[in-house]
Design a protein around this motif. Structure first.
Motif, PDB file in Angstrom:
ATOM      1  N   ASN A 180     -10.491   3.528 -53.583  1.00 31.05           N
ATOM      2  CA  ASN A 180     -11.163   4.040 -54.772  1.00 31.05           C
ATOM      3  C   ASN A 180     -11.125   3.033 -55.920  1.00 31.05           C
ATOM      4  OD1 ASN A 180     -12.567   5.903 -56.339  1.00 31.05           O
ATOM      5  ND2 ASN A 180     -10.681   6.807 -57.157  1.00 31.05           N
ATOM      6  N   LEU A 181     -11.489   1.809 -55.621  1.00 29.79           N
ATOM      7  CA  LEU A 181     -11.523   0.756 -56.643  1.00 29.79           C
ATOM      8  C   LEU A 181     -12.505  -0.337 -56.240  1.00 29.79           C
ATOM      9  CD1 LEU A 181      -9.742  -1.934 -55.521  1.00 29.79           C
ATOM     10  CD2 LEU A 181      -7.884  -0.324 -55.866  1.00 29.79           C
ATOM     11  N   THR A 182     -12.905  -1.107 -57.238  1.00 30.20           N
ATOM     12  CA  THR A 182     -13.746  -2.274 -57.001  1.00 30.20           C
ATOM     13  C   THR A 182     -12.843  -3.499 -56.888  1.00 30.20           C
ATOM     14  OG1 THR A 182     -15.582  -1.287 -58.222  1.00 30.20           O
ATOM     15  CG2 THR A 182     -15.635  -3.663 -57.903  1.00 30.20           C
ATOM     16  N   LYS A 183     -13.014  -4.257 -55.844  1.00 30.77           N
ATOM     17  CA  LYS A 183     -12.099  -5.377 -55.609  1.00 30.77           C
ATOM     18  C   LYS A 183     -12.858  -6.594 -55.075  1.00 30.77           C
ATOM     19  CE  LYS A 183      -9.420  -5.101 -51.990  1.00 30.77           C
ATOM     20  NZ  LYS A 183      -8.433  -4.668 -50.978  1.00 30.77           N
ATOM     21  N   TYR A 184     -12.231  -7.755 -55.213  1.00 27.24           N
ATOM     22  CA  TYR A 184     -12.774  -8.966 -54.623  1.00 27.24           C
ATOM     23  C   TYR A 184     -12.566  -8.896 -53.108  1.00 27.24           C
ATOM     24  CZ  TYR A 184     -13.039 -11.139 -59.262  1.00 27.24           C
ATOM     25  OH  TYR A 184     -13.346 -11.430 -60.568  1.00 27.24           O
ATOM     26  N   THR A 185     -13.653  -9.042 -52.383  1.00 27.14           N
ATOM     27  CA  THR A 185     -13.606  -8.989 -50.924  1.00 27.14           C
ATOM     28  C   THR A 185     -14.360 -10.176 -50.356  1.00 27.14           C
ATOM     29  OG1 THR A 185     -13.622  -6.558 -51.006  1.00 27.14           O
ATOM     30  CG2 THR A 185     -14.148  -7.596 -48.892  1.00 27.14           C
ATOM     31  N   PHE A 186     -13.745 -10.901 -49.446  1.00 26.31           N
ATOM     32  CA  PHE A 186     -14.435 -12.026 -48.832  1.00 26.31           C
ATOM     33  C   PHE A 186     -15.660 -11.534 -48.072  1.00 26.31           C
ATOM     34  CE2 PHE A 186     -10.073 -13.837 -49.126  1.00 26.31           C
ATOM     35  CZ  PHE A 186     -10.387 -14.881 -49.989  1.00 26.31           C
ATOM     36  N   THR A 187     -16.720 -12.332 -48.081  1.00 21.15           N
ATOM     37  CA  THR A 187     -17.933 -11.948 -47.368  1.00 21.15           C
ATOM     38  C   THR A 187     -17.630 -11.809 -45.877  1.00 21.15           C
ATOM     39  OG1 THR A 187     -18.622 -14.252 -47.035  1.00 21.15           O
ATOM     40  CG2 THR A 187     -19.364 -13.157 -49.055  1.00 21.15           C
ATOM     41  N   ASP A 188     -18.492 -11.078 -45.167  1.00 14.84           N
ATOM     42  CA  ASP A 188     -18.263 -10.812 -43.745  1.00 14.84           C
ATOM     43  C   ASP A 188     -18.199 -12.083 -42.911  1.00 14.84           C
ATOM     44  OD1 ASP A 188     -18.209  -8.117 -44.207  1.00 14.84           O
ATOM     45  OD2 ASP A 188     -20.306  -7.777 -43.680  1.00 14.84           O
ATOM     46  N   ASP A 189     -18.664 -13.190 -43.475  1.00 14.70           N
ATOM     47  CA  ASP A 189     -18.621 -14.462 -42.744  1.00 14.70           C
ATOM     48  C   ASP A 189     -17.201 -14.871 -42.367  1.00 14.70           C
ATOM     49  OD1 ASP A 189     -21.566 -15.325 -43.288  1.00 14.70           O
ATOM     50  OD2 ASP A 189     -20.762 -14.833 -45.259  1.00 14.70           O
ATOM     51  N   VAL A 190     -16.216 -14.346 -43.092  1.00 10.84           N
ATOM     52  CA  VAL A 190     -14.828 -14.731 -42.837  1.00 10.84           C
ATOM     53  C   VAL A 190     -14.404 -14.374 -41.413  1.00 10.84           C
ATOM     54  CG1 VAL A 190     -13.651 -12.620 -43.567  1.00 10.84           C
ATOM     55  CG2 VAL A 190     -12.579 -14.831 -44.032  1.00 10.84           C
ATOM     56  N   TRP A 191     -15.134 -13.427 -40.785  1.00  6.68           N
ATOM     57  CA  TRP A 191     -14.787 -12.982 -39.440  1.00  6.68           C
ATOM     58  C   TRP A 191     -15.565 -13.724 -38.352  1.00  6.68           C
ATOM     59  CZ3 TRP A 191     -10.522 -10.385 -39.623  1.00  6.68           C
ATOM     60  CH2 TRP A 191     -10.226  -9.602 -40.744  1.00  6.68           C
ATOM     61  N   ILE A 192     -16.416 -14.674 -38.722  1.00  3.09           N
ATOM     62  CA  ILE A 192     -17.168 -15.433 -37.723  1.00  3.09           C
ATOM     63  C   ILE A 192     -16.194 -16.264 -36.880  1.00  3.09           C
ATOM     64  CG2 ILE A 192     -18.852 -17.299 -37.380  1.00  3.09           C
ATOM     65  CD1 ILE A 192     -20.292 -16.322 -39.878  1.00  3.09           C
ATOM     66  N   THR A 193     -16.346 -16.211 -35.573  1.00  2.00           N
ATOM     67  CA  THR A 193     -15.464 -16.941 -34.666  1.00  2.00           C
ATOM     68  C   THR A 193     -15.538 -18.441 -34.958  1.00  2.00           C
ATOM     69  OG1 THR A 193     -15.829 -15.278 -32.954  1.00  2.00           O
ATOM     70  CG2 THR A 193     -14.930 -17.397 -32.248  1.00  2.00           C
ATOM     71  N   ASN A 194     -14.360 -19.059 -35.030  1.00  2.00           N
ATOM     72  CA  ASN A 194     -14.233 -20.503 -35.260  1.00  2.00           C
ATOM     73  C   ASN A 194     -14.749 -20.949 -36.622  1.00  2.00           C
ATOM     74  OD1 ASN A 194     -13.102 -20.937 -32.672  1.00  2.00           O
ATOM     75  ND2 ASN A 194     -15.143 -21.064 -31.760  1.00  2.00           N
ATOM     76  N   ASN A 195     -14.914 -20.017 -37.537  1.00  2.00           N
ATOM     77  CA  ASN A 195     -15.299 -20.397 -38.893  1.00  2.00           C
ATOM     78  C   ASN A 195     -14.116 -21.090 -39.567  1.00  2.00           C
ATOM     79  OD1 ASN A 195     -16.362 -20.614 -41.465  1.00  2.00           O
ATOM     80  ND2 ASN A 195     -16.923 -18.460 -41.645  1.00  2.00           N
ATOM     81  N   PRO A 196     -14.312 -22.296 -40.136  1.00  2.00           N
ATOM     82  CA  PRO A 196     -13.192 -22.944 -40.842  1.00  2.00           C
ATOM     83  C   PRO A 196     -12.810 -22.219 -42.127  1.00  2.00           C
ATOM     84  CG  PRO A 196     -15.218 -24.218 -41.091  1.00  2.00           C
ATOM     85  CD  PRO A 196     -15.511 -23.147 -40.068  1.00  2.00           C
ATOM     86  N   ASN A 197     -13.619 -21.249 -42.559  1.00  2.00           N
ATOM     87  CA  ASN A 197     -13.285 -20.402 -43.712  1.00  2.00           C
ATOM     88  C   ASN A 197     -12.916 -21.201 -44.952  1.00  2.00           C
ATOM     89  OD1 ASN A 197     -13.837 -18.009 -42.421  1.00  2.00           O
ATOM     90  ND2 ASN A 197     -11.734 -17.646 -41.761  1.00  2.00           N
TER      91      ASN A 197
END
Length: 468
Positions: free
Chosen positions: A361-378
Protein backbone atom coordinates in the motif's frame (compact mmCIF):
# COMPACT_ATOMS: atom_id res chain seq x y z
CA UNK A 1 23.97 0.21 -41.58
CA UNK A 2 22.17 -1.61 -44.36
CA UNK A 3 19.33 -3.99 -43.67
CA UNK A 4 20.13 -7.69 -43.70
CA UNK A 5 17.52 -9.98 -45.23
CA UNK A 6 16.91 -13.10 -43.16
CA UNK A 7 15.18 -16.22 -44.48
CA UNK A 8 12.80 -17.91 -42.09
CA UNK A 9 13.69 -21.36 -43.48
CA UNK A 10 17.46 -21.82 -43.84
CA UNK A 11 19.27 -24.88 -45.11
CA UNK A 12 22.55 -25.23 -43.25
CA UNK A 13 25.35 -26.35 -45.54
CA UNK A 14 28.61 -27.74 -44.25
CA UNK A 15 31.65 -27.47 -46.49
CA UNK A 16 35.32 -28.10 -45.88
CA UNK A 17 37.87 -25.44 -46.62
CA UNK A 18 38.98 -26.58 -50.08
CA UNK A 19 39.12 -25.50 -53.68
CA UNK A 20 35.39 -26.01 -54.23
CA UNK A 21 33.37 -23.31 -55.92
CA UNK A 22 30.20 -22.43 -53.95
CA UNK A 23 26.98 -21.13 -55.46
CA UNK A 24 25.88 -18.40 -53.01
CA UNK A 25 22.59 -17.90 -54.86
CA UNK A 26 21.27 -21.28 -53.78
CA UNK A 27 17.70 -20.90 -52.51
CA UNK A 28 17.45 -17.25 -53.50
CA UNK A 29 13.89 -16.31 -54.41
CA UNK A 30 12.35 -19.51 -53.07
CA UNK A 31 11.10 -18.05 -49.75
CA UNK A 32 7.86 -16.06 -50.06
CA UNK A 33 8.14 -12.34 -49.35
CA UNK A 34 5.66 -12.69 -46.48
CA UNK A 35 8.18 -14.87 -44.62
CA UNK A 36 11.20 -12.62 -45.09
CA UNK A 37 12.61 -10.55 -42.23
CA UNK A 38 14.78 -7.42 -42.44
CA UNK A 39 17.04 -6.95 -39.43
CA UNK A 40 19.08 -3.91 -38.46
CA UNK A 41 20.31 -1.96 -35.46
CA UNK A 42 20.54 1.68 -34.53
CA UNK A 43 21.61 3.93 -31.67
CA UNK A 44 19.85 6.92 -30.15
CA UNK A 45 20.94 9.33 -27.43
CA UNK A 46 19.60 8.64 -23.96
CA UNK A 47 18.50 12.06 -22.62
CA UNK A 48 19.88 12.13 -19.06
CA UNK A 49 19.16 14.87 -16.56
CA UNK A 50 19.98 15.39 -12.86
CA UNK A 51 17.21 14.56 -10.39
CA UNK A 52 16.95 13.73 -6.70
CA UNK A 53 15.75 10.22 -5.78
CA UNK A 54 13.65 11.58 -2.93
CA UNK A 55 10.73 9.78 -1.26
CA UNK A 56 12.86 6.64 -1.28
CA UNK A 57 11.43 3.72 0.67
CA UNK A 58 13.86 3.43 3.61
CA UNK A 59 11.82 1.47 6.13
CA UNK A 60 13.79 -1.56 7.34
CA UNK A 61 12.95 -4.52 9.53
CA UNK A 62 16.61 -5.48 9.89
CA UNK A 63 18.96 -2.47 9.91
CA UNK A 64 19.21 1.00 11.34
CA UNK A 65 21.58 3.47 9.63
CA UNK A 66 23.06 6.67 11.02
CA UNK A 67 26.02 8.79 9.96
CA UNK A 68 27.03 11.80 7.90
CA UNK A 69 29.12 12.75 4.88
CA UNK A 70 30.54 16.02 3.64
CA UNK A 71 31.91 16.03 0.10
CA UNK A 72 33.18 18.78 -2.16
CA UNK A 73 30.90 17.51 -4.91
CA UNK A 74 27.57 17.36 -3.08
CA UNK A 75 27.93 19.04 0.30
CA UNK A 76 26.35 17.57 3.43
CA UNK A 77 24.40 14.32 3.63
CA UNK A 78 22.96 13.28 6.98
CA UNK A 79 21.49 9.91 7.94
CA UNK A 80 19.48 9.06 11.05
CA UNK A 81 17.45 6.09 12.24
CA UNK A 82 14.11 6.22 14.05
CA UNK A 83 12.32 3.46 15.92
CA UNK A 84 9.64 2.89 18.53
CA UNK A 85 10.78 1.50 21.87
CA UNK A 86 8.92 -1.79 22.43
CA UNK A 87 8.26 -4.12 25.35
CA UNK A 88 10.21 -7.38 25.16
CA UNK A 89 6.98 -9.45 25.44
CA UNK A 90 3.30 -8.69 25.45
CA UNK A 91 1.50 -8.70 28.81
CA UNK A 92 4.64 -7.77 30.75
CA UNK A 93 3.83 -6.74 34.34
CA UNK A 94 6.56 -4.52 35.72
CA UNK A 95 4.84 -3.54 38.97
CA UNK A 96 4.49 0.06 40.11
CA UNK A 97 6.21 2.96 41.85
CA UNK A 98 9.45 2.69 39.87
CA UNK A 99 12.56 4.48 41.07
CA UNK A 100 14.82 4.58 38.04
CA UNK A 101 18.53 4.30 38.76
CA UNK A 102 19.83 4.43 35.18
CA UNK A 103 18.69 4.06 31.58
CA UNK A 104 20.95 3.41 28.61
CA UNK A 105 20.63 2.46 24.95
CA UNK A 106 23.11 0.04 23.36
CA UNK A 107 23.35 0.02 19.56
CA UNK A 108 25.64 -2.62 18.01
CA UNK A 109 27.37 -1.42 14.84
CA UNK A 110 27.88 -4.52 12.73
CA UNK A 111 28.88 -2.85 9.48
CA UNK A 112 30.39 0.45 8.39
CA UNK A 113 30.64 2.11 5.00
CA UNK A 114 33.10 4.89 4.16
CA UNK A 115 34.56 6.35 0.99
CA UNK A 116 38.12 5.91 2.29
CA UNK A 117 39.71 3.63 4.90
CA UNK A 118 40.69 6.67 6.97
CA UNK A 119 37.03 7.65 7.33
CA UNK A 120 36.17 4.32 8.96
CA UNK A 121 37.34 5.85 12.25
CA UNK A 122 36.30 9.45 11.63
CA UNK A 123 34.72 10.93 14.80
CA UNK A 124 30.93 11.29 14.72
CA UNK A 125 29.03 13.30 17.29
CA UNK A 126 25.80 11.42 17.96
CA UNK A 127 22.71 12.31 19.99
CA UNK A 128 19.45 10.58 20.90
CA UNK A 129 16.15 12.50 20.84
CA UNK A 130 12.61 11.64 21.96
CA UNK A 131 10.13 11.25 19.11
CA UNK A 132 6.51 12.40 18.80
CA UNK A 133 5.59 10.18 15.84
CA UNK A 134 4.86 6.46 15.69
CA UNK A 135 6.71 4.43 13.02
CA UNK A 136 4.57 2.02 11.01
CA UNK A 137 4.47 0.56 7.52
CA UNK A 138 3.01 3.78 6.09
CA UNK A 139 5.76 5.97 7.53
CA UNK A 140 8.13 4.52 4.99
CA UNK A 141 10.05 7.21 3.07
CA UNK A 142 13.35 8.91 3.79
CA UNK A 143 11.46 12.22 4.09
CA UNK A 144 8.47 10.87 6.09
CA UNK A 145 10.01 12.14 9.34
CA UNK A 146 10.80 15.83 9.85
CA UNK A 147 12.33 18.07 12.49
CA UNK A 148 8.82 18.66 13.86
CA UNK A 149 8.51 14.97 14.74
CA UNK A 150 11.10 14.89 17.54
CA UNK A 151 12.35 16.94 20.46
CA UNK A 152 15.23 19.35 19.96
CA UNK A 153 16.65 18.48 23.39
CA UNK A 154 18.94 15.42 23.45
CA UNK A 155 18.12 12.64 25.91
CA UNK A 156 21.82 11.96 26.43
CA UNK A 157 23.28 14.58 28.74
CA UNK A 158 26.51 14.94 26.76
CA UNK A 159 27.06 14.22 23.05
CA UNK A 160 28.66 10.88 22.27
CA UNK A 161 31.77 10.98 20.11
CA UNK A 162 31.82 7.74 18.15
CA UNK A 163 34.95 6.61 16.30
CA UNK A 164 33.44 3.65 14.49
CA UNK A 165 33.73 0.88 17.08
CA UNK A 166 31.56 -2.23 17.24
CA UNK A 167 28.86 -0.58 19.41
CA UNK A 168 27.77 2.74 20.85
CA UNK A 169 26.21 3.24 24.30
CA UNK A 170 24.07 6.22 25.34
CA UNK A 171 23.19 7.03 28.96
CA UNK A 172 19.82 8.76 28.77
CA UNK A 173 17.75 11.08 30.87
CA UNK A 174 15.56 9.15 33.33
CA UNK A 175 12.42 10.85 32.00
CA UNK A 176 12.16 8.45 29.07
CA UNK A 177 12.26 5.46 31.42
CA UNK A 178 9.34 6.79 33.48
CA UNK A 179 7.36 7.41 30.29
CA UNK A 180 8.04 3.91 28.95
CA UNK A 181 7.18 2.24 32.27
CA UNK A 182 3.86 4.06 32.56
CA UNK A 183 1.36 1.90 30.66
CA UNK A 184 -2.04 0.26 31.10
CA UNK A 185 -2.83 -3.45 30.93
CA UNK A 186 -4.50 -2.89 27.54
CA UNK A 187 -1.31 -1.31 26.21
CA UNK A 188 0.83 -4.10 27.66
CA UNK A 189 -1.34 -6.76 25.99
CA UNK A 190 -0.90 -5.21 22.53
CA UNK A 191 2.54 -4.39 21.12
CA UNK A 192 0.92 -2.28 18.42
CA UNK A 193 -1.04 -0.20 20.93
CA UNK A 194 2.02 0.20 23.16
CA UNK A 195 4.15 1.39 20.24
CA UNK A 196 1.47 3.81 19.07
CA UNK A 197 1.14 5.42 22.50
CA UNK A 198 4.75 5.36 23.70
CA UNK A 199 6.70 5.95 20.47
CA UNK A 200 10.49 5.96 20.62
CA UNK A 201 13.75 7.73 19.77
CA UNK A 202 15.81 8.99 16.86
CA UNK A 203 19.58 8.44 16.67
CA UNK A 204 21.15 11.29 14.76
CA UNK A 205 24.66 12.50 13.88
CA UNK A 206 25.69 16.10 13.81
CA UNK A 207 27.00 17.34 10.48
CA UNK A 208 30.78 17.47 10.10
CA UNK A 209 32.51 20.84 9.97
CA UNK A 210 31.90 22.32 6.52
CA UNK A 211 35.66 22.28 5.81
CA UNK A 212 36.07 18.66 6.92
CA UNK A 213 35.45 16.25 4.05
CA UNK A 214 34.61 12.59 4.43
CA UNK A 215 32.16 10.61 6.48
CA UNK A 216 30.80 7.19 7.35
CA UNK A 217 27.59 5.18 7.52
CA UNK A 218 27.13 3.19 10.74
CA UNK A 219 24.89 0.16 10.15
CA UNK A 220 23.20 -1.48 13.16
CA UNK A 221 21.37 -4.81 13.34
CA UNK A 222 18.02 -4.03 14.93
CA UNK A 223 17.49 -7.34 16.74
CA UNK A 224 20.49 -6.58 18.97
CA UNK A 225 19.62 -2.94 19.74
CA UNK A 226 18.35 -2.78 23.34
CA UNK A 227 17.30 -0.05 25.76
CA UNK A 228 18.02 -1.03 29.39
CA UNK A 229 16.35 0.38 32.50
CA UNK A 230 17.73 -0.26 36.01
CA UNK A 231 14.94 0.33 38.47
CA UNK A 232 13.72 -0.40 41.98
CA UNK A 233 9.97 -1.10 42.02
CA UNK A 234 7.05 -2.51 43.98
CA UNK A 235 5.79 -5.88 42.65
CA UNK A 236 2.02 -6.10 42.20
CA UNK A 237 1.45 -9.71 41.20
CA UNK A 238 1.34 -11.00 44.84
CA UNK A 239 0.46 -9.51 48.22
CA UNK A 240 3.18 -8.79 50.75
CA UNK A 241 6.16 -8.69 48.38
CA UNK A 242 8.92 -6.26 49.15
CA UNK A 243 10.47 -3.84 46.70
CA UNK A 244 12.85 -5.30 44.13
CA UNK A 245 15.72 -4.19 41.92
CA UNK A 246 15.48 -5.19 38.29
CA UNK A 247 17.09 -4.69 34.91
CA UNK A 248 14.49 -4.28 32.17
CA UNK A 249 15.34 -4.74 28.51
CA UNK A 250 13.26 -3.11 25.76
CA UNK A 251 13.73 -3.31 22.02
CA UNK A 252 14.81 -0.41 19.89
CA UNK A 253 11.89 -1.39 17.68
CA UNK A 254 10.40 -4.85 17.32
CA UNK A 255 8.88 -3.85 13.97
CA UNK A 256 10.62 -1.33 11.70
CA UNK A 257 13.26 1.34 11.78
CA UNK A 258 12.86 4.32 9.47
CA UNK A 259 16.19 5.40 8.05
CA UNK A 260 16.12 9.11 7.23
CA UNK A 261 18.32 10.65 4.53
CA UNK A 262 18.79 14.38 4.04
CA UNK A 263 20.91 15.61 1.11
CA UNK A 264 22.15 19.14 0.61
CA UNK A 265 22.72 18.23 -3.05
CA UNK A 266 19.00 18.50 -3.89
CA UNK A 267 19.71 22.13 -4.76
CA UNK A 268 21.64 20.86 -7.80
CA UNK A 269 18.59 19.27 -9.48
CA UNK A 270 18.31 20.44 -13.09
CA UNK A 271 15.65 18.80 -15.25
CA UNK A 272 15.75 21.33 -18.09
CA UNK A 273 19.39 21.34 -19.20
CA UNK A 274 21.78 18.79 -20.62
CA UNK A 275 24.94 18.22 -18.57
CA UNK A 276 28.59 17.38 -19.08
CA UNK A 277 28.44 14.92 -16.16
CA UNK A 278 25.55 13.35 -14.25
CA UNK A 279 26.00 12.42 -10.55
CA UNK A 280 25.46 8.98 -9.05
CA UNK A 281 24.98 9.88 -5.39
CA UNK A 282 24.10 7.27 -2.81
CA UNK A 283 20.85 6.65 -0.91
CA UNK A 284 18.27 9.38 -1.72
CA UNK A 285 20.74 11.74 -3.40
CA UNK A 286 21.21 12.84 -7.02
CA UNK A 287 20.82 10.26 -9.81
CA UNK A 288 20.85 10.03 -13.61
CA UNK A 289 17.23 10.56 -14.61
CA UNK A 290 15.23 9.99 -17.80
CA UNK A 291 12.08 11.96 -18.52
CA UNK A 292 9.85 9.45 -20.31
CA UNK A 293 8.07 12.05 -22.45
CA UNK A 294 11.39 13.32 -23.81
CA UNK A 295 12.60 9.81 -24.56
CA UNK A 296 9.24 8.96 -26.16
CA UNK A 297 9.62 11.94 -28.51
CA UNK A 298 13.11 10.78 -29.52
CA UNK A 299 11.87 7.24 -30.17
CA UNK A 300 8.95 8.51 -32.27
CA UNK A 301 11.32 10.65 -34.35
CA UNK A 302 13.69 7.70 -34.74
CA UNK A 303 10.80 5.48 -35.90
CA UNK A 304 9.78 7.91 -38.64
CA UNK A 305 13.37 8.09 -39.92
CA UNK A 306 13.71 4.31 -39.82
CA UNK A 307 10.57 3.93 -41.91
CA UNK A 308 12.05 6.24 -44.52
CA UNK A 309 15.36 4.39 -44.50
CA UNK A 310 13.65 1.01 -44.76
CA UNK A 311 11.67 2.10 -47.82
CA UNK A 312 14.72 3.65 -49.49
CA UNK A 313 16.99 0.62 -48.98
CA UNK A 314 14.47 -2.17 -49.65
CA UNK A 315 12.01 -0.57 -52.04
CA UNK A 316 9.14 -1.81 -49.84
CA UNK A 317 6.22 0.18 -48.48
CA UNK A 318 6.78 0.38 -44.71
CA UNK A 319 3.02 0.58 -44.14
CA UNK A 320 2.86 -3.09 -45.14
CA UNK A 321 5.45 -4.08 -42.53
CA UNK A 322 5.70 -4.22 -38.74
CA UNK A 323 8.74 -3.12 -36.76
CA UNK A 324 9.55 -5.36 -33.78
CA UNK A 325 12.10 -4.43 -31.09
CA UNK A 326 14.38 -7.42 -30.58
CA UNK A 327 16.51 -5.89 -27.83
CA UNK A 328 17.51 -2.52 -26.41
CA UNK A 329 20.70 -1.98 -24.40
CA UNK A 330 21.69 1.16 -22.53
CA UNK A 331 25.28 2.38 -22.24
CA UNK A 332 26.26 5.02 -19.67
CA UNK A 333 29.94 5.96 -20.17
CA UNK A 334 32.21 6.77 -17.22
CA UNK A 335 35.73 8.11 -16.82
CA UNK A 336 37.91 5.46 -15.19
CA UNK A 337 40.52 7.08 -12.88
CA UNK A 338 44.17 6.51 -13.66
CA UNK A 339 44.56 4.39 -10.51
CA UNK A 340 41.42 2.34 -11.39
CA UNK A 341 40.01 3.08 -7.92
CA UNK A 342 36.24 2.89 -8.38
CA UNK A 343 35.25 2.86 -4.68
CA UNK A 344 33.07 5.93 -5.27
CA UNK A 345 31.01 4.06 -7.87
CA UNK A 346 28.34 1.37 -7.37
CA UNK A 347 28.95 -1.96 -9.10
CA UNK A 348 25.55 -1.77 -10.85
CA UNK A 349 23.03 0.94 -11.66
CA UNK A 350 19.69 0.15 -13.27
CA UNK A 351 16.53 2.10 -14.17
CA UNK A 352 13.80 2.16 -11.54
CA UNK A 353 10.35 3.67 -11.87
CA UNK A 354 8.01 4.79 -9.11
CA UNK A 355 4.92 2.60 -9.02
CA UNK A 356 2.18 1.73 -6.57
CA UNK A 357 2.63 -1.55 -4.72
CA UNK A 358 -0.70 -3.04 -3.62
CA UNK A 359 0.88 -5.50 -1.20
CA UNK A 360 2.52 -2.75 0.85
CA UNK A 361 0.00 0.00 0.00
CA UNK A 362 2.69 2.48 -1.01
CA UNK A 363 4.44 3.97 -4.01
CA UNK A 364 8.02 2.80 -4.26
CA UNK A 365 11.01 2.71 -6.57
CA UNK A 366 10.88 -0.57 -8.47
CA UNK A 367 13.38 -1.76 -11.05
CA UNK A 368 11.88 -2.24 -14.50
CA UNK A 369 10.92 -5.80 -15.49
CA UNK A 370 14.10 -5.97 -17.55
CA UNK A 371 15.98 -6.83 -14.36
CA UNK A 372 14.62 -10.38 -14.71
CA UNK A 373 15.89 -10.92 -18.28
CA UNK A 374 18.16 -13.98 -18.38
CA UNK A 375 21.86 -13.08 -18.53
CA UNK A 376 21.10 -9.38 -18.25
CA UNK A 377 24.19 -7.62 -16.82
CA UNK A 378 21.70 -5.35 -14.99
CA UNK A 379 23.69 -2.17 -15.33
CA UNK A 380 27.04 -3.70 -14.49
CA UNK A 381 30.10 -1.45 -14.62
CA UNK A 382 32.45 -2.64 -17.35
CA UNK A 383 35.82 -1.13 -16.46
CA UNK A 384 37.52 -2.25 -19.67
CA UNK A 385 34.92 -0.59 -21.91
CA UNK A 386 34.34 2.24 -19.41
CA UNK A 387 30.56 2.12 -19.19
CA UNK A 388 27.55 0.80 -17.32
CA UNK A 389 25.35 -1.37 -19.54
CA UNK A 390 22.17 -3.39 -19.34
CA UNK A 391 19.20 -4.71 -21.30
CA UNK A 392 16.09 -2.48 -21.12
CA UNK A 393 14.08 -4.08 -23.94
CA UNK A 394 10.81 -4.21 -21.98
CA UNK A 395 11.15 -0.57 -20.95
CA UNK A 396 11.74 0.63 -24.52
CA UNK A 397 8.86 -1.50 -25.82
CA UNK A 398 6.56 0.00 -23.18
CA UNK A 399 7.51 3.47 -24.39
CA UNK A 400 6.77 2.50 -27.98
CA UNK A 401 3.38 1.05 -27.02
CA UNK A 402 2.32 4.07 -24.93
CA UNK A 403 1.18 7.29 -26.54
CA UNK A 404 2.81 10.60 -25.75
CA UNK A 405 -0.54 11.95 -24.52
CA UNK A 406 -0.79 9.10 -21.97
CA UNK A 407 2.74 9.78 -20.71
CA UNK A 408 2.10 13.51 -20.42
CA UNK A 409 -1.00 12.77 -18.34
CA UNK A 410 0.77 10.13 -16.23
CA UNK A 411 4.58 10.01 -16.62
CA UNK A 412 4.79 6.63 -14.89
CA UNK A 413 7.79 5.59 -16.99
CA UNK A 414 10.08 8.32 -15.67
CA UNK A 415 13.21 6.45 -14.62
CA UNK A 416 16.01 6.94 -12.10
CA UNK A 417 19.24 4.95 -12.51
CA UNK A 418 19.63 3.55 -8.99
CA UNK A 419 22.42 1.50 -7.39
CA UNK A 420 21.31 -2.14 -7.42
CA UNK A 421 22.05 -4.95 -4.98
CA UNK A 422 21.22 -8.62 -5.39
CA UNK A 423 20.53 -11.19 -2.67
CA UNK A 424 19.62 -14.87 -2.72
CA UNK A 425 17.80 -16.86 -0.07
CA UNK A 426 18.38 -20.50 0.92
CA UNK A 427 15.89 -21.62 -1.74
CA UNK A 428 17.76 -19.88 -4.53
CA UNK A 429 15.21 -17.09 -4.91
CA UNK A 430 16.87 -13.88 -6.08
CA UNK A 431 15.80 -10.41 -4.98
CA UNK A 432 16.92 -7.10 -6.48
CA UNK A 433 16.82 -4.04 -4.23
CA UNK A 434 17.86 -0.41 -4.33
CA UNK A 435 21.14 -0.18 -2.41
CA UNK A 436 20.35 1.82 0.74
CA UNK A 437 23.39 0.89 2.81
CA UNK A 438 26.15 2.59 0.81
CA UNK A 439 26.96 6.17 -0.16
CA UNK A 440 28.53 7.00 -3.53
CA UNK A 441 29.73 10.13 -5.30
CA UNK A 442 30.49 8.96 -8.83
CA UNK A 443 29.53 10.36 -12.24
CA UNK A 444 28.42 9.15 -15.64
CA UNK A 445 29.01 11.23 -18.75
CA UNK A 446 26.13 13.42 -19.83
CA UNK A 447 24.80 14.41 -23.22
CA UNK A 448 27.24 17.35 -23.46
CA UNK A 449 30.23 15.03 -23.15
CA UNK A 450 32.83 15.52 -25.90
CA UNK A 451 33.47 11.78 -26.07
CA UNK A 452 31.10 8.89 -25.58
CA UNK A 453 27.54 9.86 -24.64
CA UNK A 454 24.71 8.00 -22.90
CA UNK A 455 22.87 5.99 -25.53
CA UNK A 456 20.53 3.11 -26.27
CA UNK A 457 21.37 0.50 -28.92
CA UNK A 458 18.25 -0.98 -30.51
CA UNK A 459 18.14 -4.26 -32.43
CA UNK A 460 14.96 -4.54 -34.49
CA UNK A 461 13.25 -6.46 -37.31
CA UNK A 462 10.86 -5.47 -40.07
CA UNK A 463 8.41 -8.22 -41.00
CA UNK A 464 5.52 -8.41 -43.45
CA UNK A 465 2.24 -7.50 -41.80
CA UNK A 466 -0.04 -10.54 -41.61
CA UNK A 467 -2.98 -8.77 -43.25
CA UNK A 468 -0.91 -7.67 -46.27
Amino acid sequence: MQFKKLLVFIAVLFSAVACIEMDKTLGNGLVPESEQLYMSHSEIDLPLRINISDSLQTLSATHGIFGAFNTQEYGMSNFATVGDISLSVEGLDLGKDHQVKSVYLVIPVDEKFALTDADLHMPHEINVYRTYKHIDSITCYNNSFTANDYSTTPLNKTPITFFGGDSVKFYLDHSIAYELLNYTKEQADSMELYNETHKGVIIKCSNPDKFTYGGRLNIATLENAILYIKSNFQPTWEEGLGRKDTLIGMYFTNTYALNIAEHESKGQVDLSNEQLNIPIEGIAGLKPYVDCVTLKELLDTWYVKEKERFEKETGNDSNNYNLTIGSATFYLPVDIPADYNMDNYPANIFPAIREYNEEFNLTKYTFTDDVWITNNPNGELNRSLEHYHGDISYYIRDLFMTSKAELVADPYLNAWFMPLTQSEDSYGNITYDVDMMAYYKGYVKGNLSTGAKPRVKIMYVWSKAMDN
